[in-house]
Design an enzyme around this catalytic site. Structure first.
Site, short mmCIF file in Angstrom:
data_model
loop_
_atom_site.label_atom_id
_atom_site.label_comp_id
_atom_site.label_asym_id
_atom_site.label_seq_id
_atom_site.Cartn_x
_atom_site.Cartn_y
_atom_site.Cartn_z
N LYS A 1 1.36 -0.91 -0.19
CA LYS A 1 0.27 -0.24 -0.22
C LYS A 1 1.01 1.01 -0.32
O LYS A 1 1.79 1.05 -1.43
CB LYS A 1 -1.06 -0.30 1.06
CG LYS A 1 -2.00 -1.49 1.22
CD LYS A 1 -2.77 -1.26 2.03
CE LYS A 1 -3.85 -2.77 2.17
NZ LYS A 1 -5.02 -2.48 2.85
N HIS B 1 -8.84 -4.36 -6.02
CA HIS B 1 -8.41 -4.34 -4.27
C HIS B 1 -9.98 -2.90 -3.21
O HIS B 1 -9.85 -2.27 -4.12
CB HIS B 1 -7.64 -3.31 -4.02
CG HIS B 1 -7.04 -3.39 -2.55
ND1 HIS B 1 -7.63 -2.93 -1.83
CD2 HIS B 1 -6.27 -4.42 -1.70
CE1 HIS B 1 -6.62 -2.79 -0.50
NE2 HIS B 1 -6.49 -4.23 -0.70
N GLU C 1 -10.54 -11.59 0.30
CA GLU C 1 -10.75 -10.37 1.32
C GLU C 1 -11.67 -9.53 1.94
O GLU C 1 -12.20 -8.88 1.15
CB GLU C 1 -9.71 -9.27 1.23
CG GLU C 1 -8.26 -9.74 -0.02
CD GLU C 1 -7.50 -8.92 0.20
OE1 GLU C 1 -6.19 -8.99 1.04
OE2 GLU C 1 -8.02 -7.63 -0.18
N SER D 1 -6.18 -8.84 7.22
CA SER D 1 -5.20 -9.11 8.63
C SER D 1 -4.63 -9.59 9.07
O SER D 1 -4.27 -10.78 10.13
CB SER D 1 -6.60 -8.81 9.57
OG SER D 1 -6.43 -7.00 9.74
#
Ligand code: PGA
Length: 251
Positions: free
Chosen positions: A10, A96, A164, A211
């Site tokens: 990121k 994403h 995700e 995570s």
């Protein structure tokens, strides 16, 4: 079969820090040290060219965090799939949830996937439901729709799909509960089934993201389960990365 460790940096590391981190990863985890793990570093866009040089012949591949709209001639500020390929990327993350939140639509994602495959990149398609959808019990339907739309007309040879759940992203170290492994696994089966149907000729590998860190990665990566993980924050910490690559290597 290799397992995948996709590091999505990121904007956590940039400039000189990203070069330093890539050099560290190259010397600690590159070469033939972890032949069973396909490692991919996805730095911020401006670092790609430099990291392509740092990672050359390291066995660690380079990926981009997004790709520009294929309407190449008139897309100010975008970077095309062809350019990403030319500067040394092998992979690209598409769809994403942070890009979707910034306005990327299903239609954009469909076109970007096709453009990525055409340019010779392996797309990493992200899907996942927000908390509001999960609460109403419609997660499987939501992800099925995302996938079916994204894969419309997709003809690529290889595809990675990262499940995700949006509500589990960026929760590392914040005391919040990331996605229970059983929930993730149920969704993996949904993703695999839809991908088989929507992109029958494509070899798809399903990854988990949200995570993931050195401590919990083992609970998501059981044999016969996910083929790897897409990792944000923890992938920028060498000690976490070391634990994760070891766990994946033992799969
Ligand atoms: P996270 O990010 O590991 O920091 O939750 C994952 C992702 O957004 O791809």
């Amino acid at each position: 079969m290799k397992t995948f460790l996709i590091a999505n940096w990121k904007l956590y590391v940039s400039g000189k820090a990203s070069v330093k981190l890539a050099r560290t990863y190259r010397s600690r985890f590159g070469g033939k040290k972890y032949p069973r793990v396909a490692q991919v570093l996805c730095p911020a866009m401006p670092e790609l060219e430099t990291l392509a040089v740092v990672l050359q012949s390291s066995g660690i591949a380079l990926g981009a965090q997004t790709v520009g709209h294929p309407a190449t001639a008139a897309a100010t500020g975008d970077v095309s799939a062809v350019t990403l390929k030319e500067i040394g990327c092998r992979y690209v993350i598409v769809g994403h949830s942070e890009r979707r939140a910034a306005g990327e639509t299903d239609a954009d994602i469909t076109l970007k996937l096709r453009a990525a495959a055409k340019a010779g990149l392996v797309p990493i398609l992200c899907v996942g439901e927000p908390a509001s959808v999960r609460k109403t019990g419609r997660a499987a339907r939501f992800v099925t729709t995302q996938l079916t739309r994204a894969l419309n007309g997709f003809r690529g040879k290889t595809l990675l799909i990262a499940y995700e759940p949006v509500w589990a992203i960026s929760k590392a170290g914040k005391g919040a509960v990331a996605c229970p492994p059983e929930t993730a696994d149920t969704m993996r089966l949904v993703v695999e089934r839809v991908a088989r149907k929507a992109a029958a000729k494509t070899r798809s590998h399903v990854l988990y993201g949200g995570s993931v860190d050195g401590k919990n990665i083992g609970s998501y990566l059981r044999p016969g389960g996910f083929a790897g993980a897409l990792i944000g924050f923890a992938s920028t910490k060498p000690s976490e990365y070391a634990r994760m690559v070891r766990v994946l290597s033992a799969q």
